[in-house]
Scaffold this active site. Structure first.
Site, mmCIF file in Angstrom:
data_model
loop_
_atom_site.group_PDB
_atom_site.id
_atom_site.type_symbol
_atom_site.label_atom_id
_atom_site.label_comp_id
_atom_site.label_asym_id
_atom_site.label_seq_id
_atom_site.Cartn_x
_atom_site.Cartn_y
_atom_site.Cartn_z
ATOM 1 N N ILE A 118 0.857 -1.176 0.000
ATOM 2 C CA ILE A 118 0.000 0.000 0.000
ATOM 3 C C ILE A 118 0.895 1.228 0.000
ATOM 4 O O ILE A 118 1.838 1.324 0.792
ATOM 5 C CB ILE A 118 -0.925 0.044 1.240
ATOM 6 C CG1 ILE A 118 -1.629 -1.307 1.450
ATOM 7 C CG2 ILE A 118 -1.934 1.174 1.113
ATOM 8 C CD1 ILE A 118 -2.561 -1.729 0.356
ATOM 9 N N CYS A 119 0.626 2.174 -0.891
ATOM 10 C CA CYS A 119 1.352 3.441 -0.929
ATOM 11 C C CYS A 119 2.863 3.186 -1.064
ATOM 12 O O CYS A 119 3.298 2.406 -1.897
ATOM 13 C CB CYS A 119 1.005 4.252 0.311
ATOM 14 S SG CYS A 119 1.557 5.969 0.286
ATOM 15 N N SER A 120 3.668 3.822 -0.228
ATOM 16 C CA SER A 120 5.121 3.707 -0.346
ATOM 17 C C SER A 120 5.655 2.374 0.166
ATOM 18 O O SER A 120 6.862 2.129 0.121
ATOM 19 C CB SER A 120 5.811 4.857 0.396
ATOM 20 O OG SER A 120 5.399 4.910 1.749
ATOM 21 N N GLY A 121 4.774 1.486 0.617
ATOM 22 C CA GLY A 121 5.196 0.131 0.926
ATOM 23 C C GLY A 121 5.797 -0.563 -0.291
ATOM 24 O O GLY A 121 6.537 -1.537 -0.152
ATOM 25 N N THR A 138 2.457 3.347 -6.862
ATOM 26 C CA THR A 138 2.593 3.838 -5.500
ATOM 27 C C THR A 138 1.893 5.190 -5.457
ATOM 28 O O THR A 138 1.299 5.616 -6.449
ATOM 29 C CB THR A 138 4.077 3.948 -5.096
ATOM 30 O OG1 THR A 138 4.162 4.290 -3.703
ATOM 31 C CG2 THR A 138 4.812 5.000 -5.906
#
Length: 332
Positions: A118-121, A138
């Site tokens: 999720i996102c910057s993961g 991202t």
């Protein structure tokens, strides 16, 4: 955000899928709470999911809102997972993607059927090489950095989520809910996913191919300067022919300097920015019920065919199919 364990933790039973969230200090609260609630809501209709919160050491972590989060287990003691979810952080990837977090993700991914960021993961998966040769996304504000640091990844910055076989990546915060709903649809069928979306009062059909954050909205946060002047000019007349030469002359800088500033502040070149604004305008026209020809001319496309090519390239659907989807949603 501290979430009560009896709200997230469910006992495993035969046929349940164990969803593990890898948490760490500074984790974005909504990145894990939003998707977790989707899976928990699905359990209202089928005993399908067990949620496990994991930290590298098993110690509590502090989320982005500053509150402690008790976890279920450590990486070493974590059971095999159906799905590993790696949330992101408001902290820049260069700071939160530490060796211990990367190693924790490596161990858990090896025990998982599918892996989700999720996102910057996505930077954690990228550091492991799991996204090499794959398409991924991202949050838009990190997309240029992801592409620059990991050139073997096909970064699709305008996507809400991207699924590439057993790995899925999503854009920021609420996009994790979109991706979780898509996974529920895969696991349990579209009818249950629709009921989950209704229960959470969110959209089910926000396509993974839609632009996740409109280009004009990005410009709102730009600092004063040549780039902001140019984005304001494009916003006033998006259908006009905005060549890079003309734009640079308008703000009295060189083409090279303007391109560098645009890339630094928006992650896009001036030409890409203008094209995105025209695309957003055409998309809004279609959503409002305009014909393909009218949307194309109103947004400055040379022809309806040019708009069709742009839609297929960006979203994988034709403009007419896109418009019909919104017409069906309006009827519903």
């Amino acid at each position: 955000m501290s979430t009560p364990r009896n709200r997230l933790r469910h006992s495993a039973s035969s046929g349940t899928r164990r969803i593990g969230f890898l948490l760490f200090d500074g984790v974005k609260a909504l990145d894990y709470v939003g998707p977790a609630e989707v899976f928990v809501e699905a359990n209202q209709f089928a005993d399908a999911y067990e949620i496990v919160l994991i930290s590298p050491t098993g110690e509590p972590v502090h989320s982005s809102v500053g509150q402690g989060v008790a976890v279920t287990t450590s990486v070493a003691d974590a059971p095999p997972l159906d799905t590993l979810v790696v949330p992101g952080s408001e902290v820049r990837p260069a700071e939160f993607v530490r060796p211990d977090l990367v190693e924790a993700a490596r161990v858990l991914a090896a025990r998982s059927r599918r892996v989700v960021s999720i996102c910057s993961g996505a930077f954690v998966l990228a550091e492991l090489g799991m996204l090499d040769g794959r398409s991924a996304t991202t949050h838009w504000k990190f997309a240029a950095e992801l592409a620059r640091r990991y050139p073997r990844i096909d970064v699709q910055a305008d996507r809400i989520f991207v699924r590439d076989n057993d790995i899925a990546t999503s854009a920021g915060v609420a996009a994790g809910i979109d991706l979780a709903l898509a996974l529920v649809a895969d696991d349990l069928g579209s009818d249950i996913a629709r009921q989950v979306a209704q229960g959470l009062l969110v959209y089910l059909q926000r396509s993974g191919g839609q632009t996740q954050f409109s280009t004009p909205m990005r410009a709102v946060a730009l600092p004063p300067g040549p780039v902001r002047v140019v984005t304001d000019l494009i916003a006033r007349d998006p259908a006009a022919r905005h060549s890079v030469v003309d734009l640079a002359r308008y703000v009295n800088v060189s083409v090279r300097h303007l391109t560098r500033l645009f890339t630094e502040e928006t992650g896009l070149s001036p030409a890409e920015y203008a094209a995105n604004v025209r695309f957003d305008l055409a998309r809004a026209e279609l959503e409002a019920g305009s014909s393909v020809s009218r949307a194309a001319s109103g947004a400055g496309f040379a022809s309806a065919e040019a708009l069709r090519r742009a839609f297929v390239a960006r979203l994988g659907v034709s403009p007419s199919d896109y418009r019909r989807r919104f017409e069906s949603e309006a009827s519903a």
